[in-house]
Design a protein around this motif. Structure first.
Motif, PDB file in Angstrom:
ATOM      1  N   ARG A 147      37.737 -20.489  34.992  1.00 18.03           N
ATOM      2  CA  ARG A 147      38.842 -19.977  34.182  1.00 18.03           C
ATOM      3  C   ARG A 147      38.275 -19.353  32.919  1.00 18.03           C
ATOM      4  N   PRO A 148      38.617 -18.095  32.623  1.00 17.75           N
ATOM      5  CA  PRO A 148      39.515 -17.192  33.338  1.00 17.75           C
ATOM      6  C   PRO A 148      39.040 -16.920  34.774  1.00 17.75           C
ATOM      7  N   ALA A 149      39.929 -16.334  35.553  1.00 24.93           N
ATOM      8  CA  ALA A 149      39.599 -16.053  36.945  1.00 24.93           C
ATOM      9  C   ALA A 149      38.386 -15.134  37.018  1.00 24.93           C
ATOM     10  N   PRO A 150      37.510 -15.340  38.000  1.00 28.41           N
ATOM     11  CA  PRO A 150      36.290 -14.532  38.112  1.00 28.41           C
ATOM     12  C   PRO A 150      36.584 -13.047  38.282  1.00 28.41           C
ATOM     13  N   HIS A 151      35.715 -12.244  37.749  1.00 27.31           N
ATOM     14  CA  HIS A 151      35.784 -10.785  37.888  1.00 27.31           C
ATOM     15  C   HIS A 151      34.839 -10.392  39.022  1.00 27.31           C
ATOM     16  N   VAL A 152      35.398  -9.832  40.079  1.00 27.37           N
ATOM     17  CA  VAL A 152      34.616  -9.575  41.295  1.00 27.37           C
ATOM     18  C   VAL A 152      34.264  -8.101  41.403  1.00 27.37           C
ATOM     19  N   THR A 153      32.994  -7.819  41.650  1.00 28.08           N
ATOM     20  CA  THR A 153      32.520  -6.467  41.903  1.00 28.08           C
ATOM     21  C   THR A 153      31.762  -6.456  43.221  1.00 28.08           C
ATOM     22  N   TRP A 154      32.150  -5.571  44.124  1.00 26.66           N
ATOM     23  CA  TRP A 154      31.479  -5.460  45.416  1.00 26.66           C
ATOM     24  C   TRP A 154      30.376  -4.407  45.334  1.00 26.66           C
ATOM     25  N   LEU A 155      29.201  -4.750  45.846  1.00 28.09           N
ATOM     26  CA  LEU A 155      28.079  -3.822  45.898  1.00 28.09           C
ATOM     27  C   LEU A 155      27.484  -3.812  47.297  1.00 28.09           C
TER      28      LEU A 155
END
Length: 234
Positions: A147-155
């Motif tokens: 928390r806060p919610a994870p920030h997801v980046t796809w690579l």
């Protein structure tokens, strides 16, 4: 003079859940005219106060999301231990003099309690590799609680293909479905993204000559279909 009175609250911007946070109220009031120093939370009121000349000199009130650490609290600071999410908010401090009688408050300072992810995210695929050229790839990103919610980046091969900022308003319970954004900071399944609906992932290490042959074959098939359509019209 009163216009020369400076008051400032120094607070850490982010504090990990379960740890301690120290709120320092700095000012330039001379000790002989200092009456009291008060620590407050916006919309909640005071939770700690030092009154010069009183015995005992400290007063405290209950505050949601923490406990006062008396061993590290005095006329200059108050330390809160075992902080929880409820403690997040805006704080300020006030300094009062008795000669002349005057009170000045600091600016509001924001502090947020966070929960770091205890481990890295994992990726699971709907099927085992290898994938055929042009085939859609469906992947599940499974994050740990945070928390806060994870920030997801796809690579893919180091190149960013899509980015999903955290959506605190899109919390769900249970399992996701295709095309949904799952971002529950309190569940093990925090992010579920159907990559295949956004990208067709091609095999990166295929033979270049094979690619050219496939493209040429496809072009020939398109031309054949076109000629067939023209023949039927005329």
């Amino acid at each position: 003079g009163q216009s020369d009175l400076n008051v400032k609250l120094v607070v850490p911007r982010y504090v990990e859940r379960g740890s301690s946070a120290t709120f320092r109220c700095t000012h330039n009031v001379q000790p002989e005219i200092l009456f009291k120093v008060t620590w407050l939370k916006v919309d909640k009121g005071k939770f700690f106060e030092f009154i010069n000349g009183r015995n005992p000199p400290f007063r405290n009130s209950t505050i949601e999301g923490a406990e006062i650490d008396w061993d590290h609290s005095n006329e200059q600071q108050v330390t809160l231990k075992d902080v929880q999410f409820d403690l997040s908010g805006q704080f300020y401090c006030e300094v009062s003099t008795d000669t002349p009688i005057f009170t000045k408050a600091s600016a509001d300072v924001l502090m947020s309690v966070f929960l770091p992810q205890p481990g890295p995210p994992t990726i699971k695929f709907r099927k085992r590799t290898p994938f055929a050229v042009g085939e859609k790839l469906f992947a599940l990103c499974n994050t740990t609680r945070g928390r806060p919610a994870p920030h997801v980046t796809w690579l893919i091969n180091g190149k960013k293909v899509h980015e999903f900022p955290h959506f605190l308003s899109h919390h769900h319970e249970g399992h996701g479905h295709h095309g949904s954004l799952y971002n529950n900071p309190f569940g093990s399944l925090a992010n579920y993204h159907d990559v295949g609906e956004f990208h067709e992932v091609h095999q990166r290490n295929y033979d270049s000559n094979k690619k050219k042959l496939e493209q040429k074959k496809q072009q020939q098939m398109e031309m054949k279909k076109h000629r067939l359509r023209v023949w039927r019209v005329y």
